[in-house]
Scaffold this motif. Structure first.
Motif, mmCIF file in Angstrom:
data_model
loop_
_atom_site.group_PDB
_atom_site.id
_atom_site.type_symbol
_atom_site.label_atom_id
_atom_site.label_comp_id
_atom_site.label_asym_id
_atom_site.label_seq_id
_atom_site.Cartn_x
_atom_site.Cartn_y
_atom_site.Cartn_z
ATOM 1 N N LYS A 54 5.628 3.269 -5.579
ATOM 2 C CA LYS A 54 5.072 1.967 -5.171
ATOM 3 C C LYS A 54 5.314 0.886 -6.234
ATOM 4 C CE LYS A 54 0.642 2.115 -4.445
ATOM 5 N NZ LYS A 54 -0.056 1.316 -5.466
ATOM 6 N N GLN A 96 1.234 9.787 6.833
ATOM 7 C CA GLN A 96 0.762 8.686 5.969
ATOM 8 C C GLN A 96 0.720 7.368 6.729
ATOM 9 O OE1 GLN A 96 2.885 8.501 2.200
ATOM 10 N NE2 GLN A 96 2.741 10.718 2.003
ATOM 11 N N GLY A 103 -3.538 3.722 -4.777
ATOM 12 C CA GLY A 103 -2.888 4.671 -3.868
ATOM 13 C C GLY A 103 -3.642 5.968 -3.715
ATOM 14 N N ASP A 150 -3.949 -2.302 -8.473
ATOM 15 C CA ASP A 150 -4.253 -0.871 -8.648
ATOM 16 C C ASP A 150 -4.872 -0.733 -10.032
ATOM 17 O OD1 ASP A 150 -4.411 1.840 -8.890
ATOM 18 O OD2 ASP A 150 -2.314 2.268 -8.454
ATOM 19 N N VAL A 191 0.833 -1.204 0.000
ATOM 20 C CA VAL A 191 0.000 0.000 0.000
ATOM 21 C C VAL A 191 0.871 1.258 0.000
ATOM 22 C CG1 VAL A 191 -1.860 -1.208 1.241
ATOM 23 C CG2 VAL A 191 -0.187 0.114 2.552
ATOM 24 N N GLY A 192 0.244 2.393 -0.325
ATOM 25 C CA GLY A 192 0.976 3.662 -0.332
ATOM 26 C C GLY A 192 0.325 4.640 -1.285
ATOM 27 N N VAL A 193 0.534 5.925 -1.049
ATOM 28 C CA VAL A 193 -0.084 6.933 -1.916
ATOM 29 C C VAL A 193 0.611 6.952 -3.273
ATOM 30 C CG1 VAL A 193 -0.825 8.418 0.001
ATOM 31 C CG2 VAL A 193 1.363 8.850 -1.084
ATOM 32 N N ASN A 194 -0.092 7.483 -4.271
ATOM 33 C CA ASN A 194 0.515 7.625 -5.599
ATOM 34 C C ASN A 194 1.715 8.553 -5.516
ATOM 35 O OD1 ASN A 194 -1.415 6.000 -6.796
ATOM 36 N ND2 ASN A 194 -2.779 7.701 -7.251
#
Length: 309
Positions: A115, A239, A194, A139, A108-111
């Motif tokens: 990632k 985050q 993300g 995704d 997982v993780g933001v754009n």
């Protein structure tokens, strides 16, 4: 290992300049250990993205040891601070593996944190260890995310299980789990969307994907790995909190440590979020994702700086 250590040392140059050099200047410029020195140190740590509560904790521990050991020379403080940092970073914590079948990691993780790139490097890391790996393109919302993952899959020499853009991520995860079980794959890495602008949807989506994983492999997911970009500094700690709530993160992969002076954030993550950093990214190459060794990291930051001149 010596080669890796010198590479790590070289890659941490910016963090050393932005963090350690600042701290060392305080110690070398002081004539005595007093309240002003402690305040200046705390401020320098906060400015180095260590985080307020972690900075206070490090200074408090330093204060205690100075008292206990009756230290009077400011030049001796560097070694004590390094000792405190090693304690804060804790022991090396390996990625969990499933002994009785496929190991599943939700990633997982933001754009924008790298990632997809990290998934490719993680796949290569396990391939180098002689394990079979599959990637799942979960995704499905970001344009070109699937193609990007396929490109990294090719570079790492692993297959990607995918559906079309806009497909249900849980359905992609299900397909990937079936493929992994049929092929007796060692490691399945599942990419996830993300998006953070709607936390409720993100949580629902991740919960649904986790349920699919748990149903197919009861002990899974074996890790929920959060990818963080070290260059974002304090924002990275925020985050962690959001994803902890949404996905029960078990480990962190901190990327782009080579390109930032904000590597001090690793201390804030460990100190404030209490989630172990398990791997670090120290470059662009496929092989530049390494298991995080706290002792080695502290040594690369502080160790033998005179010899580098």
């Amino acid at each position: 290992m010596a080669g890796l250590f010198s590479k790590l040392k070289e890659k941490l140059t910016k963090t050393r300049q932005g963090f350690v050099d600042k701290v060392e200047r305080i110690f070398t410029g002081a004539t005595k250990i007093d309240e002003d020195l402690y305040e200046e140190l705390e401020e320098a740590l906060i400015q180095s993205d260590v985080g307020i509560s972690t900075s206070m904790e490090l200074v408090e521990n330093l204060r205690k040891k100075v008292k206990e050991r009756k230290i009077a020379d400011p030049l001796l403080l560097n070694e004590v601070l390094k000792e405190n940092i090693v304690e804060l970073l804790g022991e090396k914590i390996e990625l969990k593996l499933n002994d009785s079948g496929t190991t599943v990691y939700l990633v997982v993780g933001v754009n924008g944190v790298g990632k997809t790139t990290t998934l490719g490097k993680l796949a290569r890391h396990f391939r180098n260890e002689g394990k079979s790996v599959l990637l799942a393109a979960g995704d499905t919302f970001r344009a070109a995310a699937i193609e990007q993952l396929e490109a990294w899959g090719q570079r790492a020499g692993v297959d990607v299980i995918k559906q079309s853009e806009g497909a249900d991520p849980a359905a992609v995860t299900f397909d990937a789990l079936q493929a992994a079980k049929a092929r007796k794959t060692d490691i399945l890495l599942v990419d996830t969307a993300g998006r953070l602008h709607n936390k409720v949807n993100l949580m629902k989506e991740l919960t649904k994907m986790k349920r699919v994983v748990e149903r197919e492999i009861p002990s899974a997911p074996h890790e929920v790995l959060l990818i963080l970009d070290a260059t974002t500094g304090q924002n990275a700690i925020q985050q962690v909190r959001i994803f902890q709530e949404a996905a029960e993160v078990t480990g962190i992969i901190l990327t782009k440590l080579d390109g930032t002076a904000k590597g001090g954030v690793i201390l804030g993550i460990q100190g404030e979020a209490r989630v172990p950093v398990k791997m670090i990214g120290i470059g662009e190459g496929l092989e530049d994702l390494k298991p995080f060794e706290p002792d080695q990291f502290a040594e690369a930051l502080f160790g033998e700086q005179e010899e580098e001149e």
